[in-house]
Structure formats: structure tokens, C-alpha cells
Design a protein around this motif. Structure first.
Motif, PDB file in Angstrom:
ATOM      1  N   MET A 217      42.432  35.838  37.367  1.00 61.49           N
ATOM      2  CA  MET A 217      41.515  36.874  37.664  1.00 61.49           C
ATOM      3  C   MET A 217      41.629  37.708  38.769  1.00 61.49           C
ATOM      4  SD  MET A 217      37.449  35.381  39.045  1.00 61.49           S
ATOM      5  CE  MET A 217      36.253  36.000  38.428  1.00 61.49           C
TER       6      MET A 217
ATOM      7  N   MET B 215      41.042  40.854  39.788  1.00 68.85           N
ATOM      8  CA  MET B 215      39.741  41.228  41.202  1.00 68.85           C
ATOM      9  C   MET B 215      39.219  40.181  42.027  1.00 68.85           C
ATOM     10  SD  MET B 215      36.054  42.443  39.723  1.00 68.85           S
ATOM     11  CE  MET B 215      35.600  42.185  41.722  1.00 68.85           C
ATOM     12  N   LEU B 216      39.633  38.822  42.764  1.00 70.38           N
ATOM     13  CA  LEU B 216      39.503  37.725  43.297  1.00 70.38           C
ATOM     14  C   LEU B 216      40.789  38.616  43.729  1.00 70.38           C
ATOM     15  CD1 LEU B 216      39.076  35.432  44.270  1.00 70.38           C
ATOM     16  CD2 LEU B 216      40.895  34.173  42.529  1.00 70.38           C
TER      17      LEU B 216
ATOM     18  N   ASN C  86      38.894  40.845  46.075  1.00 75.14           N
ATOM     19  CA  ASN C  86      37.820  40.039  47.040  1.00 75.14           C
ATOM     20  C   ASN C  86      38.484  39.403  47.968  1.00 75.14           C
ATOM     21  OD1 ASN C  86      35.473  39.153  47.084  1.00 75.14           O
ATOM     22  ND2 ASN C  86      36.178  37.376  46.966  1.00 75.14           N
TER      23      ASN C  86
END
Lengths: 658, 101
Positions: free
Chosen positions: A267, A269-270, A273
Motif C-alpha cells: 500500500m 499510501m501507507l 500516512n
């Protein structure tokens, strides 16, 4: 191990070849100079193995100034490249590398160590302690930071710089799209420096909670101590997130895992984040101590107590709490949905409230004060309007919906420079001018200081103000060039000219250090600014044990009241007692070196060599565990001699100001 | 610590022990003896675990005792806050909107 020696040194770029030669000559010059002056032993015993918080602080500050130079050169190169449309000074790859290293170096290797350096010098003195809680750990923090910083810095001549931006977003930063080793430098060097920072955070929490002198309750602490305390809590809360994120990145890049690689089911986007879960608190980790410095400087030179002390403390706590819940505002446009974006818009705008409270407190501190316009005070005065511009554009960017328009433009770049330069760089300059006499026993020249100030502040505004308008006109960030038809050329040119003025300001600052070392008056008071807090109640430069007799605190601004009531300033022979101090240690610098070596091997993916160096790290840990050195006692005679050297015969504070 | 315990009957420890047993058997009973869906069972026994952990902190771990009692409590609340922010926050951010797809 598949070592590609032909890719070891970066070749084929005259700029980099020039740097390689310059680095080599500097290293030869340094070694030859130290040998010629027979300073190796002095360097080793007085600096490299020291556990004295003041010397560690000074080493942090020297490193930070050097890194400021490096990061500043990156900035100037970027400004040169974008001065005219379609320039061919740097190619796109080189430009990518330079904005990446500029960001990383300025935040992590300039702002952080500069502030941590000032914290190191000042905090134990402000709370009336003789050192930090864990002096040897403090030295280890410094050497790990230094090791990480050096490892990161050699990347541009050996192996290749990271080029995925200081945020190193996946998938770009992954092996798939950045197959070289450049981003390994990012993952490994920041990890090493991060361990040092985390230890600093723990050290200062314990120091401030446990080592305050008699009578100094939490609500009698100076504001810089408060902000350092809260910053340390933020460090301990936020840095482990970065540690984990970097470890996952290292696994992805070095060992073929797929935490962040989309093609392998990860992922991407992790990463964004986790990065910003650390990255946003990080912004406040550098901003809060800076606010503390301004509070000290403004109170001292307005010759008044800080206005609204309690509201100041609660605003700091409020900012710290809110700073943990705003991270998504860095990636609204990744499409997290309206509920998420609305929530984070509101929390982000809410941060403006406690920050506004602080602004008004500073203004009210100055109101009706007898203001002395010194160099340090000038920085604090310029901070207020400049930072407000940064803050107001921040509130504009905070609105998730509007951010779709601003994001990825130079508007954002101008915003965060308007926050970080007044908020951090002005602060460290103010702090440096303010605490310089405490560190070295002489003052920086005020006249040259004012040249430094005006060049730097004007240069800063001319550099970054045009970028707001460029951004609103659609100029994107991180683009190495633009077309002539875009119409961006005049503002880019103005910005480039500003950066030269900015650089001239920095040059004057360096000249000021040189001039003051050579010519400044050494016969100054230990309290040249007529200041308010405890660090000014002892000698300048501070004797290695800080205080012959630990001061007793009865109110805020304790030294001010001691001077007013003329109590606690004298030292009687009967009050002198032996002082227990920690011994120097070679372990911290050894750990820095061995971490650097292990990190270097890891960057090049020479796993066996890295594992061998890893054994060296464990050896250092074991040696430290069996270290039973209990420190030493300073004898009464020696204290007597040192104290008599700076106090007058009657034992008063030496008060000559040149 | 020793003289502390000898002073009076450790009533809080006994209550803590009994409540812990009750919560554990309740969790086991719900998991093994009911026909609730897997998801519901997980939610119930997860909640019971959190309740039990919190209870044990007070009953056995001397959370509020000693001169650092208040500090410990603040630290625990702060830690819980951080966990919620990091874990729940990340899940929320990464599973809403386009990010989930």
C-alpha cells in the motif's frame, strides 16, 4: 556481494568533480592542520569524548552551521537553475537530487541540530542543573546524529543522492522506480540520525522532570524549558513512527518485501500516512523550541516578564496535542474522502488559535516595555510579521477543498518557507546572538549582526514572496524548468536575486563569527543583557560544573529577582562542596563511527560486511554495559580557584559591560 | 511493598482476581457456546479483553499508587490517545474515499 566499483564514485559532472576535489582538499587540510598544531589530544579529550552538555551543544551548533551551508548551496543551485526559462545549468535528475537533499538537510540536519544544540547548552543551566540526566547518552545522541548526517552528505559524491523528494513518497521511492542506491542513503542515514534524536527526547524529558533546582516548580520554569519539554514529548511520540516507516522502507528496498509496493500487494499510501504521522509533529518539534527562544529574547529585551505565562504554557500543550491530529493536510489530494478531509481541515485551522494566543502574548510582552533593539531582538521582531504571513497562508492551505487548487505549487513552497525560516532560522539566529556570550565569553559584533539581519530578512522576503504569486499563477514545485511562454520568468528572476541577498546575509553571519573570535572584547559581564533566567547567574563561558552552589528559585524569572533583592548572588567559602561529575567516554564516538560504517555497507547492500560491522555495534553495547566508571569529584580547592577567577573579591557577580 | 501488603487484607487483589476470572470465562463462553457470527464474537471478546486489561492495571499494577500515581495515569491516557490516533487514524484515512481502491 556483487560490488559495482564503477558506480562507486559519481563521475561525469563537473560540479560534482569540483566538490569531490574540494572535499578531499578540506580533509587533507584539516588533518594536516590539526597535526601541525598538535591538537589531536586536545580535540580527543576536550571535544570528541566529552559528555559536557555545553560542549555537545556547541558541536551540534557547528554541525548545524555547516549543514546550513550545504543546504543553502543546494537552494542557490535550484534558484540558479530556475532563474531563466529553459536553463540548462542542472539536468532534471540533478535537480531532483538537489531539492531532495536540500529538504532533508535543512529540516533534519540543520534545524533539528541547531535547536538541539541550543537546548543542550541552555536547558541544564536554565533549570539550575549540572548536566543532563544521562550525559553519556547525550554524547551518543550527538554522534549518531553526526554519523547519520555525514552518511547522508557523502551520497552526492559516492553512490548517488536520493532523488525522490524529502518526503520520498512511494511508489517513486521504491526499488521499482528508483533502482539506484540513492534512496538507500535516505532510509539508512535518517534511521541512524533518528535514533540519536529519540535518545535526546528521552534525555530531556528526564532532565527537565527530575533535575530542576530547588524551588523550580513546573509553572516556574522558563519558557524555553517548557517548549523543550513539550518538544521532547513530541519527539518520543512521533519519532518511533518514522523509525518504523524507515525500517519498512529499508526492508522494501534491500530485502524485497512489499509493504509499500503496489505491484506486490503493498500500500503506497501507507508510506505517506506514516511519514506525515511523524512529519507533522516534526514541524512542531522544530517550531516549539524556537517559540521558546523568542519568548526568552522578547522578555529579556522588553525588560518585562513574559505576558500571559500560563496561557503560553497551555497554548504549547494545545499545539502539541493538535499537532498529532492534523497529518492528513499534507495529502488531501490523495482522495481520502470528504469526512477525512473535513476533519483534518478543522483540526488544522484550530492550530491557528493557540498560535495566535502566543503571538498576542509576545506583542503584549513588548507593550510598554523598555525595548532594547539588539541583534537578537531584531530577529524576534522580524519573526512576528513574517511568521504571520506564513501562518495565514497556512490557514488558506488548511482548507481541504481550496488545497486542491494550491497543492503541488510554489504557493505551498513559499508558505512553508515563510513558516520555517522565520519560525526556526530567525529563532536560532536570535538564540545564537543571545546565548553566544554564555557559550564563549564574548559577544558577537552587534554592528555586523545588524548587517546580517537586514540582508538575511530582505533576502528572505525577496526570495520567497514572489513564489506565492508564481504558485497562484500555476508554477508547480519540484519542476526543474519552465517555458518562456508561461510568463513566470520575471518573478523567478526576482526570487533568484533574493536568494543571493539571502546568501550574502549568511556570509556576513560567518564573517561575524570570524570577526568576533578575533577582535571581540573578552572583558564582558557574565550577564551582558541584564537577563532574567538562571543561565546568566553563572560564569561566561560557563565553568564545566555549571554552578558552584545550586541556585534556589522562588519565582518566575529567578535571576532577575535575585538581582533586584540582591540575594543568592554571593558564594561563601563555607557553601563550597565537592561536586560529582561524569567522566568522558570514547564509547559514544565509537558507536557513531561503527554505526556510520554499518550504515554505509547497508546502503551499498553489502550485507555480509554490514553484518560484520553490526557485531561492532553489539560490542559497543556490551562494553557500555560493563562500564562501571562512576565519574569523579571536583575538589573544593579547584572550585575555589575557578569561582575566584570570575567573581570579584567580595564574591559578587562580575558586571562589567563593554 | 511488603509492609504495605501486610497492613490489611488485600481486598482489591481478590476482587481483581475474581473479576478477571469472570471476564475470562465470559469470553470463553461467548466464543465456544454461542451461535453468534464470527464478527460479533470478535467484537465482544475484544472488548472484554480491553476491559480486563484496564481493570488489571488498576487492581494489580498499582497504577495510581505511590508518588508517581498521577503521572502514571497521565502517561497511560496519553499512550491510549497515541494508539487511537496512530492505529484508528491510519485505518480511517486509508480505507475511506478513493484511497481504499
Amino acid at each position: 556481494m556483487g560490488i559495482k566499483w564503477d558506480e562507486f564514485f559519481i563521475t561525469g559532472d563537473p560540479l560534482i568533480l569540483g566538490s569531490q576535489i574540494a572535499i578531499l582538499l578540506t580533509m587533507i587540510g584539516a588533518v594536516a592542520g590539526i597535526t601541525y598544531l598538535k591538537k589531536w589530544k586536545y580535540l580527543w579529550t576536550e571535544w570528541l569524548t566529552t559528555v559536557d552538555h555545553k560542549k555537545i551543544g556547541i558541536m551540534y551548533i557547528i554541525s548545524a552551521v555547516l549543514m546550513f551551508f550545504r543546504g543553502g548551496m543546494d537552494g542557490l543551485l535550484m534558484k540558479a537553475q530556475t532563474a531563466r526559462p529553459e536553463m540548462e545549468f542542472l539536468n532534471s535528475q540533478h535537480y531532483n537530487e538537489i531539492f531532495t537533499t536540500h529538504g532533508v538537510i535543512m529540516i533534519l540536519f540543520m534545524a533539528m541540530p541547531f535547536l538541539i544544540g541550543l537546548m543542550n547548552v541552555v536547558i541544564p543551566l536554565q533549570i539550575g542543573a549540572r548536566d543532563v540526566a544521562f550525559p553519556q547518552l547525550n554524547a551518543l545522541s550527538f554522534w549518531l546524529f553526526f554519523s547519520g548526517a555525514m552518511l547522508f552528505n557523502i551520497s552526492f559524491v559516492i553512490g548517488g543522492s536520493p532523488d525522490a523528494g524529502w518526503t520520498s513518497y512511494f511508489p517513486l521511492a521504491g526499488k521499482e522506480f528508483s533502482p539506484g542506491i540513492g534512496n538507500n542513503f535516505y532510509a539508512v542515514a535518517l534511521q541512524i540520525a533518528g535514533i540519536g534524536t529519540l535518545m535526546t527526547g528521552i534525555n530531556f524529558i528526564v532532565t527537565i522532570l527530575k533535575m530542576r533546582t530547588k524551588g523550580m516548580t513546573l509553572m516556574k520554569m522558563p519558557m524555553f524549558t517548557w517548549t523543550t519539554f513539550v518538544t521532547s514529548i513530541l519527539i518520543v511520540a512521533a519519532f518511533p513512527i518514522f523509525t518504523v516507516a524507515l525500517a519498512l522502507m529499508t526492508f522494501d528496498r534491500l530485502y524485497g518485501t512489499h509493504f509499500f509496493t503496489v505491484s506486490g500487494g503493498g500500500m503506497d499510501m501507507l508510506w505517506a500516512n506514516l511519514f506525515w504521522l511523524w512529519g507533522h509533529p516534526e514541524v512542531y518539534i522544530v517550531a516549539l523550541p524556537a517559540f521558546g527562544i523568542f519568548s526568552e529574547v522578547i522578555a529579556t529585551f522588553s525588560r518585562k516578564s513574559l505576558f500571559g505565562y500560563k496561557s503560553m504554557v497551555f497554548s504549547i500543550l494545545g499545539i502539541a496535542l493538535l499537532s498529532m491530529v492534523v497529518w492528513v493536510h499534507h495529502f488531501y489530494t490523495m482522495g481520502s474522502g470528504p469526512a477525512v478531509n473535513s476533519f483534518f481541515s478543522i483540526t488544522t485551522m484550530a492550530i491557528a488559535i493557540p498560535t495566535g494566543v502566543k503571538m498576542f502574548n509576545w506583542l503584549f510582552t513588548m507593550r510598554k516595555g523598555r525595548i532594547k533593539i539588539t541583534s537578537a531582538m531584531l530577529w524576534a521582531l522580524a519573526f512576528v510579521p513574517c511568521f504571520v504571513i506564513g501562518g495565514v497562508t497556512g490557514v488558506m492551505l488548511a482548507m481541504g477543498a481550496a488545497d486542491y487548487q494550491y497543492h503541488n505549487t510554489l504557493f505551498l513552497v513559499a508558505h512553508f518557507h515563510y513558516v520555517l525560516i522565520p519560525g526556526v532560522v530567525f529563532a536560532v539566529f536570535a538564540g545564537l546572538y543571545y546565548w553566544w556570550p554564555k557559550m564563549f565569553g564574548f559577544m558577537l559584533n552587534e554592528k555586523i549582526g545588524k548587517w546580517h539581519f537586514w540582508l538575511f530578512v530582505i533576502g528572505f522576503n525577496v526570495t520567497f514572496m514572489p513564489m506565492f504569486f508564481l504558485g497562484l499563477n500555476g508554477a508547480v514545485r519540484r519542476a526543474y524548468t519552465y517555458s518562456a511562454e508561461s510568463g513566470f520568468a520575471p518573478l523567478f528572476m526576482l526570487s533568484a536575486i533574493g536568494s543571493i541577498v539571502l546568501a550574502a546575509g549568511f556570509a556576513v553571519f560567518c564573517y561575524n563569527i570570524y570577526w568576533s573570535i578575533r577582535y571581540a572584547d573578552r572583558n564582558i559581564s557574565s550577564d551582558p543583557w541584564d537577563a532574567r533566567t538562571l543561565e546568566w547567574s553563572t560564569a561566561s563561558p560557563v565553568q564545566f560544573y555549571n554552578f558552584a552552589k545550586l541556585p534556589e528559585v522562588k519565582s518566575l524569572d529567578p535571576f532577575w529577582h535575585m538581582k533586584k533583592k540582591n540575594e543568592g548572588l554571593t558564594l561563601h567559602d563555607s557553601e563550597i562542596e565537592e561536586i560529582h561529575m561524569p567522566s568522558n567516554s570514547w564509547v559514544p564516538i565509537y558507536m557513531g563511527v561503527i554505526f556510520g560504517i554499518a550504515g554505509f555497507f547497508l546502503v551499498f547492500e553489502w550485507h555480509i560486511a554490514a553484518a560484520v560491522a553490526g557485531i561492532g555495534i553489539f560490542a559497543g553495547l556490551i562494553i557500555r554495559s560493563f562500564d562501571y566508571n562512576e565519574g569523579f569529584h571536583v575538589k573544593k580547592d579547584e572550585i575555589h580557584r575557578i569561582e575566584n577567577a570570575w567573581r570579584k573579591t567580595e564574591g559578587e557577580v562580575h558586571d562589567h559591560v563593554s | 511493598m511488603e509492609h504495605h501488603q501486610s497492613k490489611s487484607f488485600p481486598i482489591s487483589h481478590v476482587i481483581g482476581f475474581v473479576v478477571s476470572l469472570a471476564l475470562t470465562f465470559a469470553a470463553a463462553g461467548i466464543a465456544l457456546k454461542t451461535n453468534l457470527s464470527f464478527k460479533v464474537i470478535m467484537w465482544i471478546i475484544g472488548s472484554l479483553a480491553v476491559v480486563q486489561a484496564g481493570m488489571q492495571l488498576f487492581m494489580f499494577m498499582h497504577l495510581r499508587e505511590g508518588e508517581d500515581g498521577k503521572t502514571n495515569l497521565v502517561n497511560m491516557i496519553y499512550a491510549v490517545f497515541m494508539v487511537i490516533v496512530i492505529v484508528v487514524g491510519s485505518i480511517w484515512v486509508l480505507t475511506s474515499g478513493h484511497a481504499a481502491h
